[in-house]
Design a protein around this motif. Structure first.
Motif, mmCIF file in Angstrom:
data_model
loop_
_atom_site.group_PDB
_atom_site.id
_atom_site.type_symbol
_atom_site.label_atom_id
_atom_site.label_comp_id
_atom_site.label_asym_id
_atom_site.label_seq_id
_atom_site.Cartn_x
_atom_site.Cartn_y
_atom_site.Cartn_z
ATOM 1 N N GLN A 169 39.764 -9.797 -28.909
ATOM 2 C CA GLN A 169 40.547 -10.999 -29.174
ATOM 3 C C GLN A 169 39.996 -12.204 -28.413
ATOM 4 N N GLU A 170 39.742 -11.992 -27.117
ATOM 5 C CA GLU A 170 39.195 -13.070 -26.294
ATOM 6 C C GLU A 170 37.832 -13.499 -26.826
ATOM 7 N N GLN A 171 37.069 -12.516 -27.244
ATOM 8 C CA GLN A 171 35.723 -12.802 -27.733
ATOM 9 C C GLN A 171 35.771 -13.668 -29.003
ATOM 10 N N ASN A 172 36.666 -13.308 -29.903
ATOM 11 C CA ASN A 172 36.791 -14.082 -31.140
ATOM 12 C C ASN A 172 37.280 -15.497 -30.853
ATOM 13 N N ARG A 173 38.228 -15.574 -29.934
ATOM 14 C CA ARG A 173 38.789 -16.880 -29.594
ATOM 15 C C ARG A 173 37.697 -17.780 -29.015
ATOM 16 N N VAL A 174 36.954 -17.250 -28.072
ATOM 17 C CA VAL A 174 35.894 -18.033 -27.444
ATOM 18 C C VAL A 174 34.819 -18.393 -28.486
ATOM 19 N N HIS A 175 34.501 -17.452 -29.338
ATOM 20 C CA HIS A 175 33.501 -17.709 -30.377
ATOM 21 C C HIS A 175 33.875 -18.927 -31.218
ATOM 22 N N ASP A 176 35.163 -19.018 -31.544
ATOM 23 C CA ASP A 176 35.605 -20.100 -32.429
ATOM 24 C C ASP A 176 35.866 -21.411 -31.696
ATOM 25 N N ARG A 177 35.922 -21.369 -30.383
ATOM 26 C CA ARG A 177 36.335 -22.563 -29.654
ATOM 27 C C ARG A 177 35.238 -23.142 -28.757
ATOM 28 N N ILE A 178 34.075 -22.544 -28.784
ATOM 29 C CA ILE A 178 33.015 -23.057 -27.917
ATOM 30 C C ILE A 178 32.103 -24.008 -28.709
ATOM 31 N N TYR A 179 31.780 -25.139 -28.110
ATOM 32 C CA TYR A 179 30.978 -26.161 -28.781
ATOM 33 C C TYR A 179 29.889 -26.696 -27.864
ATOM 34 N N GLU A 180 28.781 -27.000 -28.474
ATOM 35 C CA GLU A 180 27.757 -27.778 -27.789
ATOM 36 C C GLU A 180 28.284 -29.218 -27.775
ATOM 37 N N LEU A 181 27.895 -29.978 -26.764
ATOM 38 C CA LEU A 181 28.472 -31.300 -26.543
ATOM 39 C C LEU A 181 28.451 -32.215 -27.776
ATOM 40 N N THR A 182 27.282 -32.378 -28.409
ATOM 41 C CA THR A 182 27.220 -33.356 -29.506
ATOM 42 C C THR A 182 28.061 -32.906 -30.698
ATOM 43 N N GLU A 183 28.079 -31.605 -30.958
ATOM 44 C CA GLU A 183 28.888 -31.160 -32.096
ATOM 45 C C GLU A 183 30.372 -31.244 -31.772
ATOM 46 N N GLY B 254 22.798 -26.330 -26.273
ATOM 47 C CA GLY B 254 22.928 -25.585 -27.525
ATOM 48 C C GLY B 254 22.553 -24.131 -27.335
ATOM 49 N N SER B 255 21.575 -23.922 -26.500
ATOM 50 C CA SER B 255 21.028 -22.588 -26.327
ATOM 51 C C SER B 255 22.053 -21.632 -25.717
ATOM 52 N N CYS B 256 22.708 -22.086 -24.646
ATOM 53 C CA CYS B 256 23.672 -21.201 -23.985
ATOM 54 C C CYS B 256 24.910 -21.004 -24.859
ATOM 55 N N VAL B 257 25.312 -22.047 -25.582
ATOM 56 C CA VAL B 257 26.453 -21.903 -26.493
ATOM 57 C C VAL B 257 26.131 -20.871 -27.575
ATOM 58 N N LEU B 258 24.929 -20.952 -28.106
ATOM 59 C CA LEU B 258 24.538 -19.972 -29.127
ATOM 60 C C LEU B 258 24.574 -18.560 -28.546
ATOM 61 N N HIS B 259 24.117 -18.432 -27.324
ATOM 62 C CA HIS B 259 24.135 -17.106 -26.704
ATOM 63 C C HIS B 259 25.560 -16.562 -26.624
ATOM 64 N N VAL B 260 26.478 -17.400 -26.157
ATOM 65 C CA VAL B 260 27.873 -16.953 -26.021
ATOM 66 C C VAL B 260 28.426 -16.555 -27.391
ATOM 67 N N LYS B 261 28.090 -17.350 -28.416
ATOM 68 C CA LYS B 261 28.631 -17.070 -29.756
ATOM 69 C C LYS B 261 28.029 -15.825 -30.385
ATOM 70 N N GLU B 262 26.707 -15.680 -30.266
ATOM 71 C CA GLU B 262 26.032 -14.653 -31.055
ATOM 72 C C GLU B 262 25.548 -13.437 -30.261
ATOM 73 N N HIS B 263 25.309 -13.605 -29.001
ATOM 74 C CA HIS B 263 24.611 -12.526 -28.293
ATOM 75 C C HIS B 263 25.366 -11.918 -27.121
#
Lengths: 252, 186, 452
Positions: free
Chosen positions: A100-114, A82-91
């Motif tokens: 464009q790539e940043q927005n795409r990755v932001h919307d498509r990256i998930y922590e495993l359980t979610e 969760g921690s690294c995913v949050l970093h990619v999304k927010e930081h």
């Protein structure tokens, strides 16, 4: 999965790659068992989180750019952290030429359980894991990604990992006294505030031990590494497993 | 330039997005207001009683200095309101008429019209507030609605006796102000 | 002293730090329980946050309205650009009234301005009347918590202190007995003071009134017996409308201590006949903080202290470990705005767990601002020297590439070297923690073999 197989890129945080390959393998195998088409793009480096949390976000442009290049073509990006995913999304620092790539990755990256509960829409998994399990709710996943309701808020309680684990045959989900207190890892905090970090870890372990937990699980190996480091040093019999390992082992 | 001008000028010089004030919903409570009010006062370490119980209590106490500003209990007064509030120092009991109570938290509204001396509900050893059951509102939202544009120099929500937990978080009732609060619900 | 140093000292008395943690955790549990009895709790937090957004976006206008209305009501309004001017204004009023002894109820602002030492230096006796504040004042300590000033002390300490100062029985540790001794002592002070000082919880622009909340009733005992009431208020304490008090008073005490409301909530609109009210509006760095976009909404704070009670660091390191007037998470985002160098370690005294943000009744994104302060502070790293440990800038986290290379080196090193020889950050890690067992191969190596 839908007929047109989405491509899933497996994002394995550097310390998992180096120290906990079994967690990465479990994640990969689990996703494959659930019918996903997963690949692991080679050449992954650290996502930059330790540096950014230490106050040097501005020095992570290179690693962020590299990450976006590696993962931009995937339909989904999944990571057992969760921690690294949050970093990619927010930081990630804002990269004006890669918006464009940043927005795409932001919307498509998930922590495993979610990813399992929200994208694959897994309600419960069939399998067996006859153990008393204590769950360590890692803070960045909890309050950053909202993988569970935080105890501070007046909202309908939920917990995505619990949703996946609780129906495994024989698994006893243990309710802790402090359901989501921080373990004290905190990246560089674990070193710069060593005394506090260790005390916080000991207190978390005490909560698990006093509830006769056999296995401590969680979604972030960093927190578990810290807790296990203390437990091992103190000769505790507690065992530690990532959620991916339990699920992968349980569902066969 | 004065500090006033400096401060205002500094603030005016800051680029800020315009924001709107939200409209406040009229949140209400579920349940019987009297019950809720009684429970709230008790939680604040006060007591709620009826007229008869109150009369019994007063007669059992043998107070020698009482000021009553509540009409139904005017006869209990043992002395006139002094001009100097310092002379209230040894007052044992003040009986005051409350305007209205708030069921969610037990707060009772008083203002200058109930308080000829603002210090009265604080300096007295024991405080009694007389309140009509009709005068209960749900939450503080309705309370401020009710206060509306009322203009009083002083207004007070009192919700319990003076209390503190500053020594090891042990609750002690009776810090500097009234050692007890009784609400007579009529 | 840096936060890590102070924290490890606090932790040395394990029984005491455990008590501190558990006691404040209990307060948080009370807050959790009561907040969950209010179905609209999260909506109230949103409303409070939106109201404060509006205040901050329109602060100049609200301040002018507030001043005009307060003046209309007969309140004398003063403006202070900083702590020094605030203190001079207060002293000026005292001199004019020929007053040499005052009572003061809790005001974090006057702590921030160091009013007490200033007045004492100028021959004025200051008596703090909140019980907890009186206790720490006797000890010549600052409060260690903004709502529970003496939470770091045990009743045996207070018993010994009161025996010395108030001649209570030696060894009598009963909180009721000790509180009553303070009541008798302070009653005399209330009766004898011509001037009383209070803080301000909320100033209402639309009416010019201000609200002061206490449980002890000490603020009111002071001001209603005195001839002159001086209220000291930070300029961010403004709210637009009287009805907004409904939102804030519903949140404040529930967040602070888990009670539905403080027992006394006094609304001051004009002085009683023959008396005076002076209101001192203080900037002291607030307009600067307002100009810092990323940190602006730290000014929404209503000083409930909930972020301290929930903070796993605060509970285990104590208020003094922060070395700032406002300790804990909110203090760690306010203080660097006042003196970035002095408070450079505070934003790092956090795991960024985010509990402070979720507990905050006005929804300040505290942990995100801690992160942002880190980004600011490291820009001045050179100037700050050792205060901010060099470990942060060097070692394994230097660059992604170095991290990558050191990963495999590190795995080998762990296998080969005795624990004591592994370099510094790992050394610190290893003081009380084992390192994970080094696996044979990395995932990447495994993947190439098995899926390549």
């Amino acid at each position: 999965m839908k007929k047109s197989q989405p491509e899933i890129g497996l994002f394995i945080p550097c310390y998992v790659d180096q120290f906990f390959p079994q967690v990465a393998i479990a994640t990969l195998e689990l996703l494959e068992k659930l019918g996903c088409k997963v690949s692991y793009p080679l050449g992954q480096t650290c996502c930059g989180q330790p540096l950014a949390n230490a106050g040097y976000e501005r020095d992570t442009e290179g690693s962020s750019r590299h990450f976006l290049e590696l993962f931009k073509q995937f339909d989904y990006i999944v990571a057992p952290s969760g921690s690294c995913v949050l970093h990619v999304k927010e930081h990630f620092p804002k990269l004006s030429d890669m918006e464009q790539e940043q927005n795409r990755v932001h919307d498509r990256i998930y922590e495993l359980t979610e990813f399992l509960t929200d994208v694959l829409k897994v309600d419960s998994l069939k399998g067996s894991f006859p153990k008393k399990v204590g769950f360590h709710s890692s803070c960045h996943g909890l309050r950053g990604l909202r993988l569970a309701s935080s105890s501070e808020m007046n909202v309908t309680p939920f917990n995505k990992a619990k949703q996946l684990l609780q129906n495994l045959e024989g698994l006893e989900w243990v309710e802790l006294s402090r359901v989501d207190e921080c373990c004290g890892f905190g990246g560089t905090f674990s070193v710069t505030e060593e005394a506090l970090s260790v005390q916080m870890g000991r207190d978390r372990l005490q909560d698990h031990q006093s509830h006769q937990v056999e296995i401590v699980t969680g979604g972030d190996m960093s927190c578990l590494m810290h807790l296990q480091g203390i437990a091992d040093r103190e000769g505790s019999s507690l065992k530690f497993m990532h959620v991916a390992e339990i699920l992968n082992q349980a569902i066969l | 330039m004065s500090s006033r001008e400096n401060i205002l000028k500094a603030i005016r010089g800051i680029q800020r997005e315009r924001k709107e004030l939200p409209t406040l919903p009229d949140f209400k409570l579920e349940g019987d207001l009297v019950d809720l009010f009684i429970r709230a006062i008790q939680a604040n370490k006060g007591e709620v009683m009826g007229e008869e119980e109150f009369n019994n209590w007063v007669s059992s106490c043998d107070f020698h200095s009482i000021i009553s500003l509540s009409e139904p209990f005017q006869s209990l007064s043992t002395f006139e309101l002094p001009e100097d509030p310092h002379h209230l120092n040894h007052l044992q009991l003040a009986i005051i008429q409350g305007q209205f109570g708030v069921a969610e938290n037990g707060a009772i509204w008083l203002n200058d019209s109930q308080l000829p001396h603002r210090v009265l509900p604080f300096i007295t050893e024991h405080l009694v507030i007389v309140l009509s059951k009709e005068n209960l509102v749900d939450t503080l939202h309705q309370a401020y609605e009710r206060i509306g544009e009322e203009h009083s120099g002083f207004g007070l929500f009192v919700a319990g006796p003076s209390k503190t937990a500053d020594i090891e978080q042990s609750l002690v009732v009776g810090a500097h102000g009234a050692k007890s609060l009784r609400v007579v619900l009529m | 002293m840096s936060h890590p140093k102070a924290a490890s000292q606090f932790l040395k008395d394990h029984a005491n730090s455990l008590w501190h943690d558990e006691t404040l955790w209990m307060v948080r549990e009370k807050r959790d329980a009561i907040s969950k009895t209010i179905p609209e709790w999260e909506e109230l937090r949103n409303l409070a946050s939106q109201i404060k957004d509006k205040v901050l976006s329109n602060l100049d206008v609200y301040l002018e309205n507030f001043e005009a209305n307060a003046q209309k009501n007969g309140i004398k309004v003063h403006w202070a650009k900083d702590a020094a001017e605030h203190n001079q204004i207060v002293l000026g009023i005292l001199r004019e009234k020929n007053c040499q002894a005052i009572v003061k109820s809790k005001s974090i602002l006057t702590e921030e301005c160091h009013l007490n030492p200033y007045l004492e230096k100028n021959g004025v006796e200051v008596v703090d009347t909140d019980l907890g504040e009186r206790i720490v004042q006797f000890l010549q300590q600052p409060p260690s918590h903004i709502v529970m000033p003496a939470i770091h002390l045990k009743k045996r300490d207070i018993s010994a202190l009161f025996h010395e100062k108030l001649q209570t029985e030696k060894g009598n540790e009963d909180p009721s007995y000790l509180t009553n001794a303070a009541r008798l002592h302070l009653r005399k002070k209330f009766l004898g003071s011509k001037v009383a000082i209070t803080g301000v919880n909320f100033g209402v622009a639309e009416t010019g009134e201000f609200v002061v909340c206490t449980n002890e009733g000490n603020a009111d005992m002071g001001v209603h017996l005195a001839d002159v009431h001086i209220a000291c208020m930070g300029i961010e304490k403004i709210i637009p409308r009287r009805k907004d008090l409904g939102v804030f008073l519903r949140l404040l005490a529930r967040s602070a201590t888990g009670q539905p409301i403080t027992n006394y909530n006094s609304h001051f609109r004009s002085p009683a006949k023959g008396k005076e009210i002076h209101l001192v509006l203080v900037d002291n760095g607030r307009s600067l903080q307002l100009a810092r976009e990323k940190f602006r909404n730290s000014l929404k704070c209503i000083r409930c202290g909930a972020c301290m009670n929930t903070c796993p660091i605060y509970r285990r390191s104590g208020g003094y470990s922060y070395g700032s007037t406002v300790p804990g998470p909110i203090g760690s985002i306010l203080s660097p705005g006042l003196d970035m160098k002095k408070y450079s370690t505070l934003p790092f005294a956090s795991t960024l767990c985010g509990s402070c943000s979720d507990v905050c009744p006005v929804k300040i994104n505290i942990h995100e601002q801690l992160y942002e302060w880190r980004q600011e502070i490291t820009k001045h790293h050179g100037e700050f020297g050792k205060g901010l440990s060099m470990k942060l800038a060097s070692g394994i986290f230097k660059s992604p590439l170095a991290y990558k290379i050191s990963g495999s080196t590190m795995r080998k090193a762990i296998k080969l070297l005795p624990k004591g020889l592994i370099y510094n950050p790992l050394n610190v890690w290893g003081k009380n923690r084992d390192l994970p067992e080094a696996p044979k191969e990395s995932f990447q190596e495994w993947y190439k073999k098995n899926r390549g």
